[in-house]
Motif scaffolding. Sequence first.
Motif, PDB file in Angstrom:
ATOM      1  N   GLU A 109       4.048   3.181   0.454  1.00 25.52           N
ATOM      2  CA  GLU A 109       3.829   3.927   1.761  1.00 25.52           C
ATOM      3  C   GLU A 109       2.629   3.087   2.486  1.00 25.52           C
ATOM      4  O   GLU A 109       2.869   2.717   3.630  1.00 25.52           O
ATOM      5  CB  GLU A 109       3.369   5.447   1.702  1.00 25.52           C
ATOM      6  N   TYR A 124       9.939   7.164   8.963  1.00 23.39           N
ATOM      7  CA  TYR A 124       9.540   7.840   7.579  1.00 23.39           C
ATOM      8  C   TYR A 124       8.519   8.764   7.791  1.00 23.39           C
ATOM      9  O   TYR A 124       8.839   9.707   7.109  1.00 23.39           O
ATOM     10  CB  TYR A 124       8.832   6.216   6.929  1.00 23.39           C
ATOM     11  N   SER A 149       0.799   8.471   9.229  1.00 26.85           N
ATOM     12  CA  SER A 149       1.310   7.296   9.380  1.00 26.85           C
ATOM     13  C   SER A 149       0.319   6.332   9.443  1.00 26.85           C
ATOM     14  O   SER A 149       0.367   5.020   9.546  1.00 26.85           O
ATOM     15  CB  SER A 149       2.150   7.253  10.698  1.00 26.85           C
ATOM     16  N   ARG A 155      -0.067  10.667   1.057  1.00 30.97           N
ATOM     17  CA  ARG A 155       1.208  10.626   0.804  1.00 30.97           C
ATOM     18  C   ARG A 155       2.102  11.524   1.761  1.00 30.97           C
ATOM     19  O   ARG A 155       1.527  12.731   2.179  1.00 30.97           O
ATOM     20  CB  ARG A 155       1.618  11.254  -0.573  1.00 30.97           C
ATOM     21  N   GLN A 156       3.391  11.229   2.115  1.00 28.08           N
ATOM     22  CA  GLN A 156       4.256  12.031   2.780  1.00 28.08           C
ATOM     23  C   GLN A 156       4.808  13.150   1.878  1.00 28.08           C
ATOM     24  O   GLN A 156       5.032  12.694   0.625  1.00 28.08           O
ATOM     25  CB  GLN A 156       5.420  11.215   3.059  1.00 28.08           C
ATOM     26  N   GLY A 161      10.923  11.913   4.208  1.00 30.35           N
ATOM     27  CA  GLY A 161      10.747  10.610   4.008  1.00 30.35           C
ATOM     28  C   GLY A 161      11.591   9.858   5.140  1.00 30.35           C
ATOM     29  O   GLY A 161      11.972  10.482   6.068  1.00 30.35           O
TER      30      GLY A 161
END
Length: 452
Positions: A109, A124, A149, A155-156, A161
């Motif tokens: 990422e 994403y 972003s 983290r996503q 995703g």
Amino acid sequence: MFSALSKIVNGIKVQMKAILRRQQSDNLGVQTKQFRIFKYCMLIVIAGFGCKRWLLPQLLPAMANKEKQQERKQQLHEVKLWWSRPNRSSNDHATHRGRFRDITIREYENRLRIHSQPEKIFGYFASIKTLNSAGKWEVYMTPIDFLRSMMPGIRQPDGLGLNQYRKMSREEAQKLSFQCVPADSIFYKIRPDGLLTFTDYLYLHMLVPMPDHYFEIGFHIFDPNGDNNLDLKGMNYLMQGVTGNSRFKASNSINHYFFGPHLNEKLSLEKFMTFKRKLSQDILLIEFNMLHRLDGGRTEFKNKKVISELAFSTLLLSYSSIPRYDKMTTLERIKKKYKNSKRGVTLEEFMSFFKFVSNIPTIDIALTYHFLAGADISRSTLKHISDIVVGVSLSPNMIDIIFTVFDTDNNGILGRTEFLQAMRHRMARKRRLNPWELVKSVVKCAQSTFFV
């Protein structure tokens, strides 16, 4: 008789000319060889000077740090031995696999934030898919997605995703609430539901890192009447000149906020700068709230509006270009120092620090003057620069954290170069890779593409 003599003389002339031509060609060949030898000698001299000037200063520290590298290898060897011990439990395997997966996703990422096009970043990190006003399905970002972003290391969530979204009806999307976003946020003024389309994201993503004085100058340039008011066309020219990108020209919610529902109103410099400063303030507040939620392991911070020193230091290091091992060593040092600390970093200190960092050109000049004068950058020096030169007061606790992070030698002197580089990356909201890191990223991408 005379004709015979003239033939002999002409023959001698021809022979002499042939001899002269051969001598000239031989001399030219000798000169060419001499020029080649001279050229090779000059190349050797230049290469030798380059080695002395650039290569040796890089090789000598590497040779001097050979013992440190051996220690690092020994530590890694001990870690490998620990994981290969026969009496470890199954929980160790699960924990190790989970940490390895988490680190791998974070690295991916982070590379995505740096190298990918805005379309892929939006695809994403956006998390909502719902019907738009025309009745068609469209992807939206929440304010939390927008911050995620831009924040390296955050983290996503699992299950979301690239092209993976939460699909919901328009009524459900309008009822969404975001815990980290204040009720008077600028995101709710752009749209009542706080969601961002791709054109909104692109506009804000380009607007956030740009300095205020760029737009103040641009308003004077593109304002034909001299009253600091621009129409939509003039604003598009200004944004294209400042950002070098014209893809935001499509009609979006921000243009409707600036120029009215029919896009025929004027935008004043005061309204635009108020919008930009409010946007920056809300982003910092949401960022602080996100770190506060992620920092839930410390029970003494749950009921306070503070984040831990470790969380704030991790945020600073995420924009640094130092190797991962050095980051881990620094974090271990910070964790050990602030293990029993109950003070933390308050919201006011958080805001003051990034207001201080927004004046990075002034800070750079002040630190450079001290460096050229041979003066060390101590805690009192940094305090003087923040209070007197920049005009933003930093608390003693904040200065102590800065030195803990960037004073790698623990000698009370700030690492000027690494501090300024990390803060520039922070203001640009993107960590620039050095050439070697770029090569490693290309290799990783090739391996995952062709050798899976």
